[in-house]
Design a protein around this motif. Structure first.
Motif, PDB file in Angstrom:
ATOM      1  N   GLY A 160       0.787  -1.224   0.000  1.00 38.17           N
ATOM      2  CA  GLY A 160       0.000   0.000   0.000  1.00 38.17           C
ATOM      3  C   GLY A 160       0.823   1.280   0.000  1.00 38.17           C
ATOM      4  O   GLY A 160       0.278   2.362  -0.199  1.00 38.17           O
ATOM      5  N   SER A 161       2.121   1.175   0.194  1.00 41.34           N
ATOM      6  CA  SER A 161       2.992   2.353   0.246  1.00 41.34           C
ATOM      7  C   SER A 161       3.401   2.796  -1.150  1.00 41.34           C
ATOM      8  O   SER A 161       3.549   1.978  -2.052  1.00 41.34           O
ATOM      9  CB  SER A 161       4.257   2.042   1.041  1.00 41.34           C
ATOM     10  N   PRO A 162       3.643   4.102  -1.302  1.00 35.27           N
ATOM     11  CA  PRO A 162       4.164   4.585  -2.585  1.00 35.27           C
ATOM     12  C   PRO A 162       5.643   4.217  -2.712  1.00 35.27           C
ATOM     13  O   PRO A 162       6.270   3.803  -1.730  1.00 35.27           O
ATOM     14  CB  PRO A 162       3.988   6.105  -2.479  1.00 35.27           C
ATOM     15  N   PRO A 163       6.217   4.385  -3.886  1.00 33.10           N
ATOM     16  CA  PRO A 163       7.652   4.126  -4.041  1.00 33.10           C
ATOM     17  C   PRO A 163       8.480   5.044  -3.137  1.00 33.10           C
ATOM     18  O   PRO A 163       8.022   6.114  -2.719  1.00 33.10           O
ATOM     19  CB  PRO A 163       7.909   4.448  -5.513  1.00 33.10           C
ATOM     20  N   ASP A 164       9.698   4.641  -2.882  1.00 32.62           N
ATOM     21  CA  ASP A 164      10.646   5.451  -2.126  1.00 32.62           C
ATOM     22  C   ASP A 164      10.765   6.824  -2.798  1.00 32.62           C
ATOM     23  O   ASP A 164      10.823   6.899  -4.035  1.00 32.62           O
ATOM     24  CB  ASP A 164      12.003   4.733  -2.138  1.00 32.62           C
ATOM     25  N   PRO A 165      10.798   7.895  -2.025  1.00 26.40           N
ATOM     26  CA  PRO A 165      10.913   9.235  -2.625  1.00 26.40           C
ATOM     27  C   PRO A 165      12.129   9.381  -3.549  1.00 26.40           C
ATOM     28  O   PRO A 165      12.062  10.109  -4.545  1.00 26.40           O
ATOM     29  CB  PRO A 165      11.040  10.169  -1.417  1.00 26.40           C
ATOM     30  N   ARG A 166      13.208   8.682  -3.250  1.00 28.87           N
ATOM     31  CA  ARG A 166      14.393   8.756  -4.110  1.00 28.87           C
ATOM     32  C   ARG A 166      14.125   8.078  -5.450  1.00 28.87           C
ATOM     33  O   ARG A 166      14.582   8.549  -6.499  1.00 28.87           O
ATOM     34  CB  ARG A 166      15.600   8.126  -3.408  1.00 28.87           C
ATOM     35  N   ALA A 167      13.359   6.998  -5.450  1.00 27.21           N
ATOM     36  CA  ALA A 167      12.987   6.326  -6.703  1.00 27.21           C
ATOM     37  C   ALA A 167      12.071   7.232  -7.525  1.00 27.21           C
ATOM     38  O   ALA A 167      12.232   7.339  -8.748  1.00 27.21           O
ATOM     39  CB  ALA A 167      12.303   4.998  -6.405  1.00 27.21           C
ATOM     40  N   ILE A 168      11.127   7.878  -6.854  1.00 32.67           N
ATOM     41  CA  ILE A 168      10.225   8.807  -7.545  1.00 32.67           C
ATOM     42  C   ILE A 168      11.035   9.921  -8.201  1.00 32.67           C
ATOM     43  O   ILE A 168      10.804  10.269  -9.363  1.00 32.67           O
ATOM     44  CB  ILE A 168       9.179   9.378  -6.566  1.00 32.67           C
ATOM     45  N   ALA A 169      12.014  10.456  -7.483  1.00 31.88           N
ATOM     46  CA  ALA A 169      12.828  11.556  -8.003  1.00 31.88           C
ATOM     47  C   ALA A 169      13.659  11.118  -9.204  1.00 31.88           C
ATOM     48  O   ALA A 169      13.741  11.847 -10.203  1.00 31.88           O
ATOM     49  CB  ALA A 169      13.723  12.109  -6.898  1.00 31.88           C
ATOM     50  N   VAL A 170      14.264   9.942  -9.126  1.00 30.34           N
ATOM     51  CA  VAL A 170      15.078   9.452 -10.248  1.00 30.34           C
ATOM     52  C   VAL A 170      14.200   9.235 -11.478  1.00 30.34           C
ATOM     53  O   VAL A 170      14.544   9.662 -12.577  1.00 30.34           O
ATOM     54  CB  VAL A 170      15.832   8.158  -9.872  1.00 30.34           C
ATOM     55  N   ALA A 171      13.079   8.573 -11.304  1.00 28.13           N
ATOM     56  CA  ALA A 171      12.183   8.342 -12.442  1.00 28.13           C
ATOM     57  C   ALA A 171      11.722   9.665 -13.033  1.00 28.13           C
ATOM     58  O   ALA A 171      11.687   9.825 -14.260  1.00 28.13           O
ATOM     59  CB  ALA A 171      10.994   7.491 -12.004  1.00 28.13           C
ATOM     60  N   GLN A 172      11.380  10.615 -12.177  1.00 27.42           N
ATOM     61  CA  GLN A 172      10.923  11.929 -12.648  1.00 27.42           C
ATOM     62  C   GLN A 172      11.999  12.624 -13.460  1.00 27.42           C
ATOM     63  O   GLN A 172      11.708  13.237 -14.488  1.00 27.42           O
ATOM     64  CB  GLN A 172      10.507  12.806 -11.458  1.00 27.42           C
ATOM     65  N   ARG A 173      13.255  12.505 -13.035  1.00 25.88           N
ATOM     66  CA  ARG A 173      14.360  13.108 -13.794  1.00 25.88           C
ATOM     67  C   ARG A 173      14.461  12.502 -15.198  1.00 25.88           C
ATOM     68  O   ARG A 173      14.990  13.125 -16.105  1.00 25.88           O
ATOM     69  CB  ARG A 173      15.687  12.930 -13.055  1.00 25.88           C
ATOM     70  N   HIS A 174      13.945  11.291 -15.343  1.00 32.78           N
ATOM     71  CA  HIS A 174      13.967  10.625 -16.645  1.00 32.78           C
ATOM     72  C   HIS A 174      12.610  10.716 -17.349  1.00 32.78           C
ATOM     73  O   HIS A 174      12.350   9.987 -18.310  1.00 32.78           O
ATOM     74  CB  HIS A 174      14.405   9.164 -16.477  1.00 32.78           C
ATOM     75  N   ILE A 210       9.504  10.098 -16.154  1.00 28.85           N
ATOM     76  CA  ILE A 210       8.505   9.075 -15.853  1.00 28.85           C
ATOM     77  C   ILE A 210       7.950   9.305 -14.450  1.00 28.85           C
ATOM     78  O   ILE A 210       8.703   9.436 -13.485  1.00 28.85           O
ATOM     79  CB  ILE A 210       9.117   7.664 -15.976  1.00 28.85           C
ATOM     80  N   ASP A 211       6.632   9.339 -14.350  1.00 29.65           N
ATOM     81  CA  ASP A 211       5.966   9.564 -13.067  1.00 29.65           C
ATOM     82  C   ASP A 211       5.538   8.234 -12.460  1.00 29.65           C
ATOM     83  O   ASP A 211       4.677   7.547 -13.002  1.00 29.65           O
ATOM     84  CB  ASP A 211       4.750  10.463 -13.268  1.00 29.65           C
ATOM     85  N   ILE A 212       6.161   7.876 -11.343  1.00 27.54           N
ATOM     86  CA  ILE A 212       5.793   6.640 -10.653  1.00 27.54           C
ATOM     87  C   ILE A 212       5.162   6.925  -9.295  1.00 27.54           C
ATOM     88  O   ILE A 212       4.905   6.005  -8.517  1.00 27.54           O
ATOM     89  CB  ILE A 212       7.003   5.688 -10.492  1.00 27.54           C
ATOM     90  N   ALA A 213       4.900   8.194  -9.007  1.00 28.18           N
ATOM     91  CA  ALA A 213       4.409   8.593  -7.685  1.00 28.18           C
ATOM     92  C   ALA A 213       3.067   7.947  -7.336  1.00 28.18           C
ATOM     93  O   ALA A 213       2.784   7.714  -6.167  1.00 28.18           O
ATOM     94  CB  ALA A 213       4.297  10.112  -7.597  1.00 28.18           C
TER      95      ALA A 213
END
Length: 143
Positions: free
Chosen positions: A30-44, A46-49
């Protein structure tokens, strides 16, 4: 990160497929991805939030044609959980990359931002390999 990367790669290459990510453990359910994973994907780009963690379920072994693990421990856990008549094929992400078969993707959780970026790059190589492999499978089935 792998789900987001796979969705983007599949869309870019016009591969239509059902996909989802799930873990073998339940503690992040039920938890969202790690904030660091969200940030890396966003830099590329891609929104995984909006993703939420879930645990692998029995039906997954029938619903999906492939279940792909990030490392050997999770692959072995999946093999243990798979029903005898499961239809999904189990493999590791890097199995579809020439020269990297059986190699794990390092878990960046205890690392810094650079570890998440390195994992992203590794994941993308695996994702690209799998998308190409699946496109070949689809073409063979259509022939």
């Amino acid at each position: 990160m792998a789900e987001g990367a796979f969705r983007a790669a599949a869309q870019t290459r016009a591969l239509t497929c059902a996909l989802d990510s799930a873990g073998t453990a339940s503690y992040h359910r039920g938890s969202p991805p790690d904030p660091r994973a969200i940030a890396v994907a966003q830099r590329h780009g891609i929104d995984i939030a909006g993703q939420a963690a879930r645990q692998v379920e029995r039906d997954d072994f029938y619903r999906f044609s492939h279940i792909i693990a990030m490392d050997r421990a999770n692959l072995e856990e999946l093999r243990t959980r798979a029903p005898r008549d499961a239809t999904a094929r189990l493999a590791m992400l890097m199995d579809a990359v020439e020269g990297e078969r059986g190699q794990p993707v390092a878990d960046p959780y205890y690392g810094d931002d650079a570890a998440f970026e390195a994992a992203w790059q590794h994941i993308n190589r695996g994702v690209d390999g799998w998308v190409e492999k699946l496109l070949r499978e689809v073409a063979q089935q259509s022939a």
